[in-house]
Write a protein that holds these residues in place. Structure first.
Motif, PDB file in Angstrom:
ATOM      1  N   CYS A  37      -6.850  14.273 -13.896  1.00 35.94           N
ATOM      2  CA  CYS A  37      -7.114  12.920 -13.413  1.00 35.94           C
ATOM      3  C   CYS A  37      -5.885  12.020 -13.437  1.00 35.94           C
ATOM      4  O   CYS A  37      -5.950  10.869 -12.995  1.00 35.94           O
ATOM      5  CB  CYS A  37      -8.222  12.281 -14.262  1.00 35.94           C
ATOM      6  N   ALA A  38      -4.768  12.513 -13.960  1.00 35.18           N
ATOM      7  CA  ALA A  38      -3.595  11.660 -14.150  1.00 35.18           C
ATOM      8  C   ALA A  38      -3.097  11.019 -12.858  1.00 35.18           C
ATOM      9  O   ALA A  38      -2.882   9.800 -12.820  1.00 35.18           O
ATOM     10  CB  ALA A  38      -2.484  12.455 -14.831  1.00 35.18           C
ATOM     11  N   PRO A  39      -2.876  11.767 -11.765  1.00 34.03           N
ATOM     12  CA  PRO A  39      -2.357  11.129 -10.551  1.00 34.03           C
ATOM     13  C   PRO A  39      -3.291  10.052  -9.992  1.00 34.03           C
ATOM     14  O   PRO A  39      -2.834   8.962  -9.632  1.00 34.03           O
ATOM     15  CB  PRO A  39      -2.209  12.303  -9.573  1.00 34.03           C
ATOM     16  N   ALA A  40      -4.575  10.356  -9.918  1.00 33.95           N
ATOM     17  CA  ALA A  40      -5.532   9.390  -9.373  1.00 33.95           C
ATOM     18  C   ALA A  40      -5.634   8.158 -10.265  1.00 33.95           C
ATOM     19  O   ALA A  40      -5.685   7.019  -9.775  1.00 33.95           O
ATOM     20  CB  ALA A  40      -6.901  10.045  -9.209  1.00 33.95           C
ATOM     21  N   LEU A  41      -5.670   8.366 -11.566  1.00 32.83           N
ATOM     22  CA  LEU A  41      -5.754   7.244 -12.492  1.00 32.83           C
ATOM     23  C   LEU A  41      -4.531   6.348 -12.378  1.00 32.83           C
ATOM     24  O   LEU A  41      -4.645   5.112 -12.328  1.00 32.83           O
ATOM     25  CB  LEU A  41      -5.902   7.765 -13.920  1.00 32.83           C
ATOM     26  N   ALA A  42      -3.351   6.955 -12.329  1.00 35.20           N
ATOM     27  CA  ALA A  42      -2.117   6.174 -12.221  1.00 35.20           C
ATOM     28  C   ALA A  42      -2.088   5.376 -10.924  1.00 35.20           C
ATOM     29  O   ALA A  42      -1.708   4.191 -10.910  1.00 35.20           O
ATOM     30  CB  ALA A  42      -0.908   7.093 -12.314  1.00 35.20           C
ATOM     31  N   LYS A  43      -2.503   5.990  -9.815  1.00 33.24           N
ATOM     32  CA  LYS A  43      -2.502   5.282  -8.528  1.00 33.24           C
ATOM     33  C   LYS A  43      -3.523   4.156  -8.511  1.00 33.24           C
ATOM     34  O   LYS A  43      -3.279   3.079  -7.939  1.00 33.24           O
ATOM     35  CB  LYS A  43      -2.778   6.278  -7.402  1.00 33.24           C
ATOM     36  N   PHE A  44      -4.666   4.397  -9.129  1.00 32.24           N
ATOM     37  CA  PHE A  44      -5.699   3.367  -9.200  1.00 32.24           C
ATOM     38  C   PHE A  44      -5.194   2.151  -9.976  1.00 32.24           C
ATOM     39  O   PHE A  44      -5.286   1.000  -9.510  1.00 32.24           O
ATOM     40  CB  PHE A  44      -6.955   3.942  -9.855  1.00 32.24           C
ATOM     41  N   LEU A  45      -4.641   2.380 -11.156  1.00 33.27           N
ATOM     42  CA  LEU A  45      -4.118   1.279 -11.962  1.00 33.27           C
ATOM     43  C   LEU A  45      -2.968   0.581 -11.251  1.00 33.27           C
ATOM     44  O   LEU A  45      -2.865  -0.658 -11.268  1.00 33.27           O
ATOM     45  CB  LEU A  45      -3.649   1.804 -13.323  1.00 33.27           C
ATOM     46  N   ASP A  46      -2.103   1.359 -10.620  1.00 34.72           N
ATOM     47  CA  ASP A  46      -0.944   0.790  -9.947  1.00 34.72           C
ATOM     48  C   ASP A  46      -1.353  -0.087  -8.766  1.00 34.72           C
ATOM     49  O   ASP A  46      -0.762  -1.152  -8.532  1.00 34.72           O
ATOM     50  CB  ASP A  46      -0.022   1.911  -9.477  1.00 34.72           C
ATOM     51  N   THR A  47      -2.359   0.343  -8.020  1.00 33.31           N
ATOM     52  CA  THR A  47      -2.823  -0.445  -6.875  1.00 33.31           C
ATOM     53  C   THR A  47      -3.317  -1.812  -7.309  1.00 33.31           C
ATOM     54  O   THR A  47      -2.959  -2.846  -6.718  1.00 33.31           O
ATOM     55  CB  THR A  47      -3.939   0.310  -6.126  1.00 33.31           C
TER      56      THR A  47
ATOM     57  N   ALA B 285     -15.336  12.214   1.516  1.00 36.42           N
ATOM     58  CA  ALA B 285     -16.053  10.971   1.817  1.00 36.42           C
ATOM     59  C   ALA B 285     -16.585  10.336   0.535  1.00 36.42           C
ATOM     60  O   ALA B 285     -16.540   9.110   0.367  1.00 36.42           O
ATOM     61  CB  ALA B 285     -17.195  11.251   2.791  1.00 36.42           C
ATOM     62  N   MET B 286     -17.096  11.165  -0.357  1.00 33.18           N
ATOM     63  CA  MET B 286     -17.582  10.655  -1.642  1.00 33.18           C
ATOM     64  C   MET B 286     -16.454   9.992  -2.414  1.00 33.18           C
ATOM     65  O   MET B 286     -16.618   8.905  -2.975  1.00 33.18           O
ATOM     66  CB  MET B 286     -18.193  11.803  -2.436  1.00 33.18           C
ATOM     67  N   GLU B 287     -15.291  10.619  -2.458  1.00 37.00           N
ATOM     68  CA  GLU B 287     -14.158  10.060  -3.186  1.00 37.00           C
ATOM     69  C   GLU B 287     -13.658   8.778  -2.527  1.00 37.00           C
ATOM     70  O   GLU B 287     -13.253   7.828  -3.215  1.00 37.00           O
ATOM     71  CB  GLU B 287     -13.042  11.092  -3.273  1.00 37.00           C
ATOM     72  N   GLN B 288     -13.684   8.721  -1.213  1.00 36.17           N
ATOM     73  CA  GLN B 288     -13.266   7.501  -0.515  1.00 36.17           C
ATOM     74  C   GLN B 288     -14.202   6.339  -0.833  1.00 36.17           C
ATOM     75  O   GLN B 288     -13.752   5.216  -1.085  1.00 36.17           O
ATOM     76  CB  GLN B 288     -13.240   7.762   0.994  1.00 36.17           C
ATOM     77  N   TYR B 289     -15.484   6.622  -0.820  1.00 33.78           N
ATOM     78  CA  TYR B 289     -16.462   5.583  -1.141  1.00 33.78           C
ATOM     79  C   TYR B 289     -16.283   5.079  -2.566  1.00 33.78           C
ATOM     80  O   TYR B 289     -16.232   3.868  -2.819  1.00 33.78           O
ATOM     81  CB  TYR B 289     -17.878   6.121  -0.931  1.00 33.78           C
ATOM     82  N   LYS B 290     -16.180   6.001  -3.515  1.00 29.88           N
ATOM     83  CA  LYS B 290     -16.037   5.597  -4.915  1.00 29.88           C
ATOM     84  C   LYS B 290     -14.741   4.829  -5.141  1.00 29.88           C
ATOM     85  O   LYS B 290     -14.704   3.858  -5.919  1.00 29.88           O
ATOM     86  CB  LYS B 290     -16.102   6.824  -5.831  1.00 29.88           C
ATOM     87  N   THR B 291     -13.672   5.239  -4.473  1.00 27.92           N
ATOM     88  CA  THR B 291     -12.402   4.523  -4.599  1.00 27.92           C
ATOM     89  C   THR B 291     -12.556   3.085  -4.125  1.00 27.92           C
ATOM     90  O   THR B 291     -12.096   2.138  -4.793  1.00 27.92           O
ATOM     91  CB  THR B 291     -11.304   5.229  -3.783  1.00 27.92           C
ATOM     92  N   ALA B 292     -13.200   2.905  -2.991  1.00 29.35           N
ATOM     93  CA  ALA B 292     -13.388   1.552  -2.450  1.00 29.35           C
ATOM     94  C   ALA B 292     -14.220   0.684  -3.381  1.00 29.35           C
ATOM     95  O   ALA B 292     -13.897  -0.500  -3.605  1.00 29.35           O
ATOM     96  CB  ALA B 292     -14.047   1.646  -1.072  1.00 29.35           C
TER      97      ALA B 292
ATOM     98  N   TYR C 133     -14.887  12.615 -12.587  1.00 29.19           N
ATOM     99  CA  TYR C 133     -13.426  12.663 -12.642  1.00 29.19           C
ATOM    100  C   TYR C 133     -12.891  11.418 -11.942  1.00 29.19           C
ATOM    101  O   TYR C 133     -13.589  10.782 -11.152  1.00 29.19           O
ATOM    102  CB  TYR C 133     -12.869  13.939 -11.992  1.00 29.19           C
ATOM    103  N   MET C 134     -11.667  11.054 -12.240  1.00 27.41           N
ATOM    104  CA  MET C 134     -11.067   9.868 -11.640  1.00 27.41           C
ATOM    105  C   MET C 134     -10.725  10.145 -10.186  1.00 27.41           C
ATOM    106  O   MET C 134     -10.215  11.225  -9.848  1.00 27.41           O
ATOM    107  CB  MET C 134      -9.805   9.472 -12.406  1.00 27.41           C
ATOM    108  N   VAL C 135     -11.026   9.191  -9.321  1.00 30.79           N
ATOM    109  CA  VAL C 135     -10.785   9.355  -7.887  1.00 30.79           C
ATOM    110  C   VAL C 135      -9.781   8.322  -7.393  1.00 30.79           C
ATOM    111  O   VAL C 135      -9.659   7.225  -7.949  1.00 30.79           O
ATOM    112  CB  VAL C 135     -12.095   9.217  -7.077  1.00 30.79           C
TER     113      VAL C 135
END
Length: 470
Positions: free
Chosen positions: A329-339, A274-281, A245-247
């Motif tokens: 996954c919509a909120p995480a995906l949108a924030k990822f693209l926006d960042t 912690a897993m989601e933080q790592y994958k996001t980074a 899933y998108m993180v």
């Protein structure tokens, strides 16, 4: 009643027939996402029989066999002969009415073996002989299949630690009719929650990057930079990420170092956060790098992997025991693209969800993240995997056309491990032309064949050429 799979298969209107036969069919193939083993291409593989070509590693066919009660020893192993496996498949196929596998199988028989017979248990022997005789021809080795399929570009899927030796061999010899390029698939680095991640990072990634001690987040970034440089030097311009899933969970550097140090030193598994933080980074770091290098980033998510634990223990990953997952996954995906967009570091991005319920979510995000460098900077991937069927493709086309801009889409890849699967492009193009043809004949779009023809040619091939800019 229409004839089974005649020349106008899936084409319901005169407009659709013209668009397909005169515009879609002649276009080359740009296969930007497949799982063909580059070794098969480098060695110009020859298939001994049709079962080897069809059943060797095609999990679509494995799932059909299992669903029809065929024992595992006759599906994924070598317990029975190739001829017996083929017989089981031939006997199972007639029950797959409505399944794209039924159409793909007969398209392949028609296009590669000049065989119009309908496969079943009774004529399996005859079709076995026809196919095996045809496979003796030079144009049915790997290069011949690629050539007659009119493939111009083929992008494989490659582990970050790969030495890419087969890609080097293909390039050095220069005899393959298509340009064959690697794709950077960073999943083994991303999947910190999986067993064996620590050994992969310490030994496999550490060895190929000459880094004896990968123990911090910065060490991982440094290792990734070395592998990105290596892949880029060998022609790679596409990266692919398969996510459950998108993180999106930003973290401080010390938090990232804590989780990396804990897992890589064998002191336990990471928490979900912690897993989601790592994958996001990792994803943000890679996204910035892809933008800097001019690469394309692919994101695939909502696949529920290896649901049968008993079979996973025996056969491992990618054995046909996956399913569709459901995640918001919509909120995480949108924030990822926006960042990435805020930083001016959003690369060209292709987004695919295995859950068809996400079609509108993805399509609605596309116009929010545009760019002047290419039409359709952020793309919705074509109907993928379990959605790669008539209903799934039509649904994706309809939603994309309704919410975003269909004319900018880059069409469909093969997403297959089989060299005989290029006929899936024909399947997609026929459905595309039928969809557009119905709009025209229903008075929803002008019957301007010049405009329509260019639209179909662009979606079939030209848009991908512009998008990937190879």
């Amino acid at each position: 009643m229409k004839e089974f799979m005649d020349k106008d298969f899936l084409l319901e209107t005169e407009t659709a027939k013209t668009l397909y036969h005169e515009h879609a069919a002649p276009m080359p193939i740009y296969d930007y996402h497949c799982h063909v083993n580059p070794r098969e291409i480098a060695e110009n593989r020859e298939f001994r029989n049709i079962a080897q070509a069809w059943l060797g590693n095609d999990t679509y066919k494995w799932r059909l066999l299992r669903s029809n009660g065929v024992a595992e020893g006759c599906v994924s192993s070598t317990e029975v002969s190739s001829r017996e496996k083929f017989q089981y498949f031939a006997e199972s196929l007639p029950r797959a009415i409505g399944n794209p596998l039924y159409h793909w199988t007969h398209l392949e028989l028609k296009r590669y073996f000049d065989c119009d017979l309908v496969l079943n248990g009774e004529n399996a022997e005859k079709i076995w002989d026809i196919c095996n005789e045809r496979l003796q021809s030079a144009d049915m080795r790997a290069h011949g299949i690629i050539r007659q399929s009119n493939v111009q570009v083929l992008c494989t899927t490659d582990d970050p630690v790969s030495d890419l030796k087969w890609h080097k061999k293909i390039k050095e010899e220069g005899i393959c009719p298509a340009k064959v390029l690697p794709t950077f698939r960073a999943d083994p680095i991303l999947n910190i929650e999986e067993e064996g991640w620590d050994n992969y990072m310490r030994y496999e990634l550490g060895e190929v990057t000459d880094m004896d001690d990968i123990s911090t987040m910065q060490d991982i970034r440094d290792a990734l930079l070395k592998r990105l440089d290596y892949f880029e030097a060998n022609g790679c311009q596409i990266a692919d990420h398969a996510l459950p899933y998108m993180v999106f969970a930003p973290a401080k550097e010390y938090e990232l170092d804590d989780v990396v140090g804990k897992v890589i030193n064998g002191k336990g598994s990471p928490s979900k956060l912690a897993m989601e933080q790592y994958k996001t980074a990792i994803l943000l770091f890679l996204g910035r790098e892809y933008a800097r290098r001019g690469w394309v980033m692919q994101l695939h998510y909502s696949a529920l992997r290896d649901v049968n634990s008993r079979q996973f223990e025996i056969l491992g990953h990618d054995s046909g025991f996956d399913a569709v997952d459901k995640n918001n996954c919509a909120p995480a995906l949108a924030k990822f693209l926006d960042t990435l967009d805020k930083e001016g570091c959003l690369p060209r991005t292709i987004i695919s969800s295995l859950n068809p319920g996400d079609n509108a979510v993805i399509a609605s995000l596309l116009p929010a993240f545009t760019g002047t460098e290419v039409l359709g900077k952020v793309q919705q991937g074509a109907a993928w995997w379990f959605n790669n069927n008539k209903a799934g493709i039509e649904s994706q086309l309809r939603t994309l056309a309704s919410i975003s801009v269909l004319g900018n889409t880059i069409g469909a890849p093969t997403d297959s491990r089989s060299l005989l699967s290029f006929s899936r492009h024909e399947y997609y193009r026929r459905i595309l032309c039928n969809f557009i043809g119905n709009l025209v004949e229903n008075g929803e779009y002008p019957a301007d064949m010049k405009v329509l023809g260019k639209l179909v040619e662009d979606i079939s091939y030209n848009n991908a050429c512009r998008y990937f800019a190879f």
